[in-house]
Design a protein around this motif. Structure first.
Motif, PDB file in Angstrom:
ATOM      1  N   GLY A 170       0.287  -1.592   0.009  1.00 22.19           N
ATOM      2  CA  GLY A 170       0.299  -0.037   0.401  1.00 22.19           C
ATOM      3  C   GLY A 170       0.746   1.737  -0.002  1.00 22.19           C
ATOM      4  N   GLY A 171       1.735   1.583  -0.495  1.00 21.08           N
ATOM      5  CA  GLY A 171       2.924   2.376  -0.593  1.00 21.08           C
ATOM      6  C   GLY A 171       3.556   3.160   0.143  1.00 21.08           C
ATOM      7  N   ALA A 172       3.814   1.668   1.425  1.00 21.38           N
ATOM      8  CA  ALA A 172       4.486   2.194   3.039  1.00 21.38           C
ATOM      9  C   ALA A 172       5.000   0.905   3.121  1.00 21.38           C
ATOM     10  CB  ALA A 172       3.197   1.716   3.866  1.00 21.38           C
ATOM     11  N   GLU A 173       6.269   0.988   3.402  1.00 23.33           N
ATOM     12  CA  GLU A 173       7.602   0.482   3.940  1.00 23.33           C
ATOM     13  C   GLU A 173       6.392  -0.675   5.192  1.00 23.33           C
ATOM     14  OE1 GLU A 173      12.311  -0.083   5.287  1.00 23.33           O
ATOM     15  OE2 GLU A 173      11.750   1.022   4.561  1.00 23.33           O
ATOM     16  N   MET A 174       7.240  -2.170   5.215  1.00 22.00           N
ATOM     17  CA  MET A 174       6.565  -2.673   5.770  1.00 22.00           C
ATOM     18  C   MET A 174       7.756  -3.149   6.935  1.00 22.00           C
ATOM     19  SD  MET A 174       3.176  -3.100   6.258  1.00 22.00           S
ATOM     20  CE  MET A 174       2.959  -1.339   5.224  1.00 22.00           C
TER      21      MET A 174
ATOM     22  N   ASP B  99     -12.672 -19.639   0.778  1.00 15.37           N
ATOM     23  CA  ASP B  99     -13.518 -20.017   1.983  1.00 15.37           C
ATOM     24  C   ASP B  99     -14.761 -20.922   1.786  1.00 15.37           C
ATOM     25  OD1 ASP B  99     -15.934 -19.014   0.455  1.00 15.37           O
ATOM     26  OD2 ASP B  99     -15.867 -16.972   1.075  1.00 15.37           O
ATOM     27  N   GLU B 100     -15.898 -20.813   2.906  1.00 13.21           N
ATOM     28  CA  GLU B 100     -16.840 -21.877   2.602  1.00 13.21           C
ATOM     29  C   GLU B 100     -17.442 -21.690   2.064  1.00 13.21           C
ATOM     30  OE1 GLU B 100     -15.563 -22.889   8.247  1.00 13.21           O
ATOM     31  OE2 GLU B 100     -16.881 -21.322   7.060  1.00 13.21           O
ATOM     32  N   ASN B 101     -17.796 -20.359   1.381  1.00 15.39           N
ATOM     33  CA  ASN B 101     -18.726 -20.663   0.538  1.00 15.39           C
ATOM     34  C   ASN B 101     -18.335 -20.368  -1.271  1.00 15.39           C
ATOM     35  OD1 ASN B 101     -20.837 -19.428   2.183  1.00 15.39           O
ATOM     36  ND2 ASN B 101     -19.157 -17.604   2.980  1.00 15.39           N
ATOM     37  N   GLY B 102     -17.351 -20.696  -1.081  1.00 16.22           N
ATOM     38  CA  GLY B 102     -16.906 -20.972  -2.730  1.00 16.22           C
ATOM     39  C   GLY B 102     -16.249 -19.503  -3.481  1.00 16.22           C
ATOM     40  N   ASN B 103     -15.748 -18.596  -1.779  1.00 16.25           N
ATOM     41  CA  ASN B 103     -15.146 -17.664  -2.286  1.00 16.25           C
ATOM     42  C   ASN B 103     -13.696 -17.405  -2.775  1.00 16.25           C
ATOM     43  OD1 ASN B 103     -17.621 -15.619  -2.388  1.00 16.25           O
ATOM     44  ND2 ASN B 103     -17.111 -15.906  -0.399  1.00 16.25           N
ATOM     45  N   VAL B 104     -13.160 -16.879  -3.616  1.00 19.10           N
ATOM     46  CA  VAL B 104     -11.828 -17.428  -3.957  1.00 19.10           C
ATOM     47  C   VAL B 104     -11.127 -16.312  -4.222  1.00 19.10           C
ATOM     48  CG1 VAL B 104      -9.636 -18.600  -4.909  1.00 19.10           C
ATOM     49  CG2 VAL B 104     -11.927 -19.307  -5.238  1.00 19.10           C
ATOM     50  N   ALA B 105     -10.082 -15.856  -3.291  1.00 20.87           N
ATOM     51  CA  ALA B 105      -9.020 -14.801  -2.965  1.00 20.87           C
ATOM     52  C   ALA B 105      -7.217 -15.302  -3.555  1.00 20.87           C
ATOM     53  CB  ALA B 105      -8.697 -14.257  -1.566  1.00 20.87           C
ATOM     54  N   THR B 106      -6.734 -14.781  -4.042  1.00 20.64           N
ATOM     55  CA  THR B 106      -5.168 -15.020  -4.155  1.00 20.64           C
ATOM     56  C   THR B 106      -4.449 -13.861  -3.923  1.00 20.64           C
ATOM     57  OG1 THR B 106      -6.197 -14.764  -6.706  1.00 20.64           O
ATOM     58  CG2 THR B 106      -4.123 -14.260  -6.739  1.00 20.64           C
ATOM     59  N   VAL B 107      -3.791 -14.841  -3.130  1.00 22.40           N
ATOM     60  CA  VAL B 107      -2.552 -14.186  -2.449  1.00 22.40           C
ATOM     61  C   VAL B 107      -1.417 -12.764  -3.200  1.00 22.40           C
ATOM     62  CG1 VAL B 107      -0.021 -14.235  -0.911  1.00 22.40           C
ATOM     63  CG2 VAL B 107      -2.425 -15.971  -0.850  1.00 22.40           C
ATOM     64  N   THR B 108      -1.954 -12.085  -3.193  1.00 23.07           N
ATOM     65  CA  THR B 108      -0.913 -10.611  -4.581  1.00 23.07           C
ATOM     66  C   THR B 108       0.008 -10.473  -3.815  1.00 23.07           C
ATOM     67  OG1 THR B 108      -1.931  -9.015  -3.153  1.00 23.07           O
ATOM     68  CG2 THR B 108      -3.022 -10.334  -5.052  1.00 23.07           C
ATOM     69  N   ILE B 109       0.734 -10.904  -2.382  1.00 19.32           N
ATOM     70  CA  ILE B 109       1.652 -10.384  -1.750  1.00 19.32           C
ATOM     71  C   ILE B 109       2.337 -10.974  -0.372  1.00 19.32           C
ATOM     72  CG2 ILE B 109       3.585  -8.622  -0.435  1.00 19.32           C
ATOM     73  CD1 ILE B 109       2.008  -6.414  -1.728  1.00 19.32           C
ATOM     74  N   ALA B 110       3.202 -12.149  -1.253  1.00 25.47           N
ATOM     75  CA  ALA B 110       3.098 -13.165   0.336  1.00 25.47           C
ATOM     76  C   ALA B 110       3.856 -12.373   1.630  1.00 25.47           C
ATOM     77  CB  ALA B 110       3.614 -14.442  -0.535  1.00 25.47           C
ATOM     78  N   ASP B 111       4.633 -13.474   2.133  1.00 27.28           N
ATOM     79  CA  ASP B 111       5.303 -13.009   3.728  1.00 27.28           C
ATOM     80  C   ASP B 111       5.528 -11.436   3.622  1.00 27.28           C
ATOM     81  OD1 ASP B 111       7.393 -15.712   1.587  1.00 27.28           O
ATOM     82  OD2 ASP B 111       5.739 -15.990   3.481  1.00 27.28           O
ATOM     83  N   VAL B 112       5.225 -10.985   4.201  1.00 26.75           N
ATOM     84  CA  VAL B 112       5.186  -9.681   4.872  1.00 26.75           C
ATOM     85  C   VAL B 112       5.232  -9.903   6.586  1.00 26.75           C
ATOM     86  CG1 VAL B 112       4.611  -6.751   5.163  1.00 26.75           C
ATOM     87  CG2 VAL B 112       3.655  -8.726   2.804  1.00 26.75           C
ATOM     88  N   LYS B 113       6.454  -9.468   6.767  1.00 22.39           N
ATOM     89  CA  LYS B 113       7.080 -10.319   8.062  1.00 22.39           C
ATOM     90  C   LYS B 113       6.722  -9.050   9.090  1.00 22.39           C
ATOM     91  CE  LYS B 113      10.845 -12.482   6.476  1.00 22.39           C
ATOM     92  NZ  LYS B 113      12.165 -12.383   6.535  1.00 22.39           N
ATOM     93  N   GLN B 114       5.962  -9.633   9.788  1.00 16.64           N
ATOM     94  CA  GLN B 114       5.789  -8.310  11.699  1.00 16.64           C
ATOM     95  C   GLN B 114       6.649  -8.894  12.450  1.00 16.64           C
ATOM     96  OE1 GLN B 114       2.955  -6.666   9.826  1.00 16.64           O
ATOM     97  NE2 GLN B 114       4.038  -7.524   8.413  1.00 16.64           N
TER      98      GLN B 114
END
Length: 189
Positions: A34-38, A158-173
């Motif tokens: 989102g334009g910010a350094e994590m 999800d349990e309703n069949g909605n699908v999400a794509t992982v667009t950015i993985a492994d943003v460490k916190q």
């Protein structure tokens, strides 16, 4: 809240798995979101408030009273929907969920995006491979997401069949990891 946190220990044991390789260009540097350094030294809430792509998620976390939980020790994995994911819900859904009388439903939806363990993408890939292409991901909200990987893309269903794509993985916190997703995961209706 106690129920959410009591599931943490159980969920953490479900995520012990061998590590496999994930996406092309996997690097040690934390990505921009989102334009910010994590910053890996900041917790999930401290980083999320800086992402221009997660203002709706942050508002929802605040309305649900989950700030202290997600700023806590963890570890947590958060599948973090972007603003456009919330905007894709039927008109009025977000506004309705943010009303105080709908707090329980909002908490349920949000915690269906949270796992009580730190799960990096390579570990999740290992679990997907070990399970023949689809791995059940139990969440703190009691939902079970189905993780899969095809054609270089990791997805959650999800349990309703909605699908999400992982667009950015492994943003460490400091208290876990965020994986940015492009859809809102909903509990079974």
């Amino acid at each position: 809240m106690k129920n959410i946190l009591s599931v943490t220990a159980l969920t953490a044991t479900l995520f012990a798995a061998p590590i496999a390789s994930f996406a092309d260009g996997h690097s040690a540097a934390n990505p921009m979101v989102g334009g910010a350094e994590m910053f890996p030294t900041m917790n999930i809430v401290e980083n999320a408030v800086n992402s221009a792509d997660h203002t709706t998620l942050v508002a929802a976390v605040q309305a649900a009273g989950l700030v202290d939980t997600l700023a806590g020790d963890g570890p947590f994995t958060v599948f973090a929907p972007v603003n456009d994911a919330f905007a894709a819900l039927p008109d009025g859904t977000v506004e309705t969920l943010l009303q105080p009388e709908n707090k329980d439903q909002l908490v349920k939806i949000l915690t269906c995006h949270v796992v009580g363990a730190e799960v990096m993408s390579d570990a999740l890939m290992g679990m997907i491979n070990d399970d023949g292409g689809v791995h059940d991901v139990p969440t703190l909200g009691g939902c079970v997401l189905k993780a899969s990987y095809a054609d270089g893309v990791m997805s959650l269903t999800d349990e309703n069949g909605n699908v999400a794509t992982v667009t950015i993985a492994d943003v460490k916190q400091s208290n876990g990891v965020i994986h940015v997703i492009d859809a809102v995961m909903l509990p079974a209706m």
